[in-house]
Design a protein around this motif. Sequence first.
Motif, mmCIF file in Angstrom:
data_model
loop_
_atom_site.group_PDB
_atom_site.id
_atom_site.type_symbol
_atom_site.label_atom_id
_atom_site.label_comp_id
_atom_site.label_asym_id
_atom_site.label_seq_id
_atom_site.Cartn_x
_atom_site.Cartn_y
_atom_site.Cartn_z
ATOM 1 N N THR A 1 1.017 -1.242 0.161
ATOM 2 C CA THR A 1 0.118 0.062 -0.005
ATOM 3 C C THR A 1 0.750 1.263 -0.163
ATOM 4 O O THR A 1 0.289 2.455 -0.324
ATOM 5 C CB THR A 1 -0.939 -0.032 1.150
ATOM 6 N N PRO B 1 0.226 10.000 -7.763
ATOM 7 C CA PRO B 1 -0.056 9.315 -6.429
ATOM 8 C C PRO B 1 -0.444 10.417 -5.485
ATOM 9 O O PRO B 1 0.036 11.214 -5.387
ATOM 10 C CB PRO B 1 0.558 8.410 -5.877
ATOM 11 N N VAL C 1 -0.211 5.169 -0.072
ATOM 12 C CA VAL C 1 -0.650 5.628 -1.114
ATOM 13 C C VAL C 1 -2.522 5.824 -1.058
ATOM 14 O O VAL C 1 -3.128 4.640 -1.005
ATOM 15 C CB VAL C 1 -0.442 5.074 -2.549
ATOM 16 N N GLY D 1 -4.853 7.503 -3.271
ATOM 17 C CA GLY D 1 -5.560 7.773 -4.514
ATOM 18 C C GLY D 1 -4.613 8.483 -5.670
ATOM 19 O O GLY D 1 -3.233 8.160 -5.373
ATOM 20 N N VAL D 2 -5.139 9.012 -6.603
ATOM 21 C CA VAL D 2 -4.588 9.695 -7.554
ATOM 22 C C VAL D 2 -5.024 11.019 -7.736
ATOM 23 O O VAL D 2 -6.158 11.204 -7.463
ATOM 24 C CB VAL D 2 -4.438 8.887 -8.691
ATOM 25 N N ASN E 1 -4.047 -3.773 -5.302
ATOM 26 C CA ASN E 1 -4.328 -2.413 -4.793
ATOM 27 C C ASN E 1 -3.537 -1.560 -6.139
ATOM 28 O O ASN E 1 -4.138 -0.390 -6.409
ATOM 29 C CB ASN E 1 -3.566 -1.995 -3.480
ATOM 30 N N ASP F 1 -5.939 -1.443 -9.142
ATOM 31 C CA ASP F 1 -6.924 -0.513 -8.556
ATOM 32 C C ASP F 1 -6.543 0.885 -8.990
ATOM 33 O O ASP F 1 -6.950 1.874 -9.593
ATOM 34 C CB ASP F 1 -7.412 -0.686 -7.384
ATOM 35 N N LEU F 2 -5.363 1.233 -8.568
ATOM 36 C CA LEU F 2 -4.666 2.514 -8.600
ATOM 37 C C LEU F 2 -4.547 3.139 -9.785
ATOM 38 O O LEU F 2 -4.775 3.944 -10.492
ATOM 39 C CB LEU F 2 -3.263 2.715 -7.880
ATOM 40 N N LYS G 1 -7.729 3.586 -11.803
ATOM 41 C CA LYS G 1 -8.008 5.040 -11.441
ATOM 42 C C LYS G 1 -7.378 6.217 -12.009
ATOM 43 O O LYS G 1 -7.862 7.002 -12.578
ATOM 44 C CB LYS G 1 -8.017 5.173 -9.982
#
Length: 177
Positions: free
Chosen positions: A22, A83, A91, A93-94, A123, A126-127, A130
């Motif tokens: 993460t 990020p 992290v 989100g973005v 993870n 997903d990042l 996004k």
Amino acid sequence: GTTADEANLSITGNNFYAFYPTRIPSRGPYEMGVKLAKELIEGYQQRHGPYPDKLTFNLWCTETIRHEGVMESQIMFLMGIRPKWDGRGKVSGVEAIPRGELGRPRIDVTIVPSGLYRDVFSNLMDLLDKAVSLARQQDEKENILRANVAKTRKMLIEKGVAAEIAERLAAVRMFTT
């Protein structure tokens, strides 16, 4: 001779550390990814002139463990995304890099993670997903990713694919087995 402590060390091991998926990418690997992305763009432009229309990256689990997210950072920066980190370095989100700060178009990147990468780094899957969505949403004149999605969507609709499905299919940038 070997001391008792040295003998115990060889039995129990040493240099143990925790690995936190993460926290990938942390700030250091992100900065290295930015540097590599800039070098890639400069080299491409020296050979071909314009910005690249589309790039493809293969992601491997063991490589990500080794470089701690440098390649993922490179991918994000090419798309004009960075990020966001919380206060503990995780992290969270973005965010889109503003076009004026980025100073170039957002580049279209296709991502091909290995099966093990997909399983170990959900993870990061997903990042990156996004990041692709956020880059695509940036309504800018020179957004190569957005333009390529629109072009593919139009082609799919012309071939008889329903508009909603065509939009979803055209926006996919991550392919794995």
